[in-house]
Motif scaffolding. Structure first.
Motif, PDB file in Angstrom:
ATOM      1  N   CYS A 179       0.764  -1.260   0.200  1.00  8.49           N
ATOM      2  CA  CYS A 179       0.009  -0.039   0.054  1.00  8.49           C
ATOM      3  C   CYS A 179       0.772   1.422  -0.007  1.00  8.49           C
ATOM      4  N   VAL A 180       0.359   2.137  -0.800  1.00  4.81           N
ATOM      5  CA  VAL A 180       1.103   3.568  -0.735  1.00  4.81           C
ATOM      6  C   VAL A 180      -0.019   4.655  -0.421  1.00  4.81           C
ATOM      7  N   ALA A 181       0.551   5.433   0.507  1.00  6.48           N
ATOM      8  CA  ALA A 181      -0.110   6.759   1.197  1.00  6.48           C
ATOM      9  C   ALA A 181       0.319   7.984   0.679  1.00  6.48           C
ATOM     10  N   ASP A 182      -0.323   9.088   0.256  1.00  5.69           N
ATOM     11  CA  ASP A 182       0.187  10.272  -0.015  1.00  5.69           C
ATOM     12  C   ASP A 182      -0.720  11.426   0.968  1.00  5.69           C
ATOM     13  N   ALA A 183      -0.140  11.805   1.705  1.00  6.24           N
ATOM     14  CA  ALA A 183      -0.744  12.633   2.995  1.00  6.24           C
ATOM     15  C   ALA A 183      -0.124  14.364   2.485  1.00  6.24           C
ATOM     16  N   THR A 184      -0.963  15.027   2.446  1.00 13.04           N
ATOM     17  CA  THR A 184      -0.926  16.469   2.245  1.00 13.04           C
ATOM     18  C   THR A 184      -1.527  17.097   3.352  1.00 13.04           C
ATOM     19  N   ALA A 185      -0.689  18.120   4.033  1.00 16.97           N
ATOM     20  CA  ALA A 185      -1.182  19.011   5.238  1.00 16.97           C
ATOM     21  C   ALA A 185      -0.784  20.398   4.992  1.00 16.97           C
ATOM     22  N   SER A 186      -1.502  21.386   5.111  1.00 15.12           N
ATOM     23  CA  SER A 186      -1.310  22.867   5.046  1.00 15.12           C
ATOM     24  C   SER A 186      -1.997  23.725   6.222  1.00 15.12           C
ATOM     25  N   ARG A 187      -1.353  24.822   6.575  1.00 13.65           N
ATOM     26  CA  ARG A 187      -2.114  25.777   7.476  1.00 13.65           C
ATOM     27  C   ARG A 187      -1.979  27.008   6.854  1.00 13.65           C
ATOM     28  N   ILE A 188      -2.034  27.046   5.367  1.00  8.45           N
ATOM     29  CA  ILE A 188      -1.934  28.229   4.736  1.00  8.45           C
ATOM     30  C   ILE A 188      -2.988  28.387   3.658  1.00  8.45           C
ATOM     31  N   SER A 189      -3.854  27.601   3.651  1.00  8.12           N
ATOM     32  CA  SER A 189      -4.848  27.356   2.448  1.00  8.12           C
ATOM     33  C   SER A 189      -5.846  28.483   2.394  1.00  8.12           C
ATOM     34  N   MET A 190      -6.412  28.737   1.436  1.00 13.62           N
ATOM     35  CA  MET A 190      -7.633  29.561   1.163  1.00 13.62           C
ATOM     36  C   MET A 190      -8.815  28.918   1.820  1.00 13.62           C
ATOM     37  N   LYS A 191      -8.884  27.549   1.839  1.00 15.70           N
ATOM     38  CA  LYS A 191     -10.282  27.140   2.196  1.00 15.70           C
ATOM     39  C   LYS A 191      -9.683  25.869   3.245  1.00 15.70           C
ATOM     40  N   SER A 192     -10.770  25.504   3.911  1.00 18.15           N
ATOM     41  CA  SER A 192     -10.790  24.513   4.849  1.00 18.15           C
ATOM     42  C   SER A 192     -11.250  22.950   4.149  1.00 18.15           C
TER      43      SER A 192
END
Length: 233
Positions: free
Chosen positions: A125-138
């Motif tokens: 299995c492969v997982a791709d995780a993205t996290a941002s606290r500077i985005s225009m939306k939630s």
């Protein structure tokens, strides 16, 4: 508190370091106490609903995006936000990690504000995780691809969409697709988490999110943080 023989529900991440987490786990085990970690998404109604539908996922994609807020900026976005999805992903896959690639950068703070990690597990299995606290939306979404279905889990709106191949069709015709969408009440995940904690105390059983689960998420988050830091140099 553990040394005073009190059962403990601790906010995530379980501790700052891996050594500290192991110390808490050992102490709780020795004193036969419940140590539960506050990974609240485990009690999200959409996650609870999908539990029986996940079978050997091949690819998982997570996006946890939020507008900037001057809160928790003393830690990276990996420990602040991504760790939620790290815990969910590892609980779904349940296989050792064999490699991680990660990248990220500070934008508004001195810590990493946006990060992406690609995690490969021993079972393929492969997982791709993205996290941002500077985005225009939630946005808080988890997408799971497996042999028999594609599942899209909107953790924020509490919506579960399942796409499966329909009944067999004659050769040469377009396969039919069955789409099932379920919406759930917002509920109170914090109340469910506390109730689960109390149930574990009463029964003496393993909590839904154990100290070991918290340690596993912390270890991966720290590893991702180190990779991001190395890539930035």
């Amino acid at each position: 508190l553990l040394e005073a023989d009190a059962n403990v529900l601790v906010e995530k991440p379980i501790t700052v370091t891996v050594a500290e987490a192991r110390e808490l786990i050992d102490l709780a085990t020795a004193r036969k106490l419940v140590l539960q970690v506050g990974h609240l998404e485990r009690f999200n109604p959409a996650i609870l609903a999908v539990a029986g539908s996940l079978h050997s996922p091949r690819f998982i994609e997570s996006h946890r995006l939020a507008p900037f807020k001057p809160r928790a900026t003393d830690v990276s976005v990996v420990l602040d936000l991504m760790i939620h999805d790290i815990d969910l992903i590892q609980n779904v896959v349940r296989s050792p990690i064999v490699s991680i690639d990660a990248i990220g950068t500070p934008v508004f703070t001195d810590e990493v504000d946006i990060a992406n990690a690609r995690i490969r597990f021993a079972n393929g299995c492969v997982a791709d995780a993205t996290a941002s606290r500077i985005s225009m939306k939630s946005e808080r979404k988890l997408r799971v691809f497996q042999a028999d279905a594609y599942l899209s889990i909107d953790l924020q709106q509490k919506v579960l969409t399942t796409v499966r191949k329909g009944a067999a069709v004659p050769a040469g015709e377009m396969p039919k697709v069955e789409i099932d969408e379920q919406s759930f009440e917002q509920g109170d995940a914090l109340r469910a988490e506390i109730s689960s904690f109390l149930d574990a105390i009463r029964s003496g059983g393993r909590p839904v999110v154990s100290g070991e689960d918290g340690l596993a998420a912390l270890e991966t988050a720290i590893r991702i943080g180190e990779l991001v830091g190395a890539a930035a140099r």
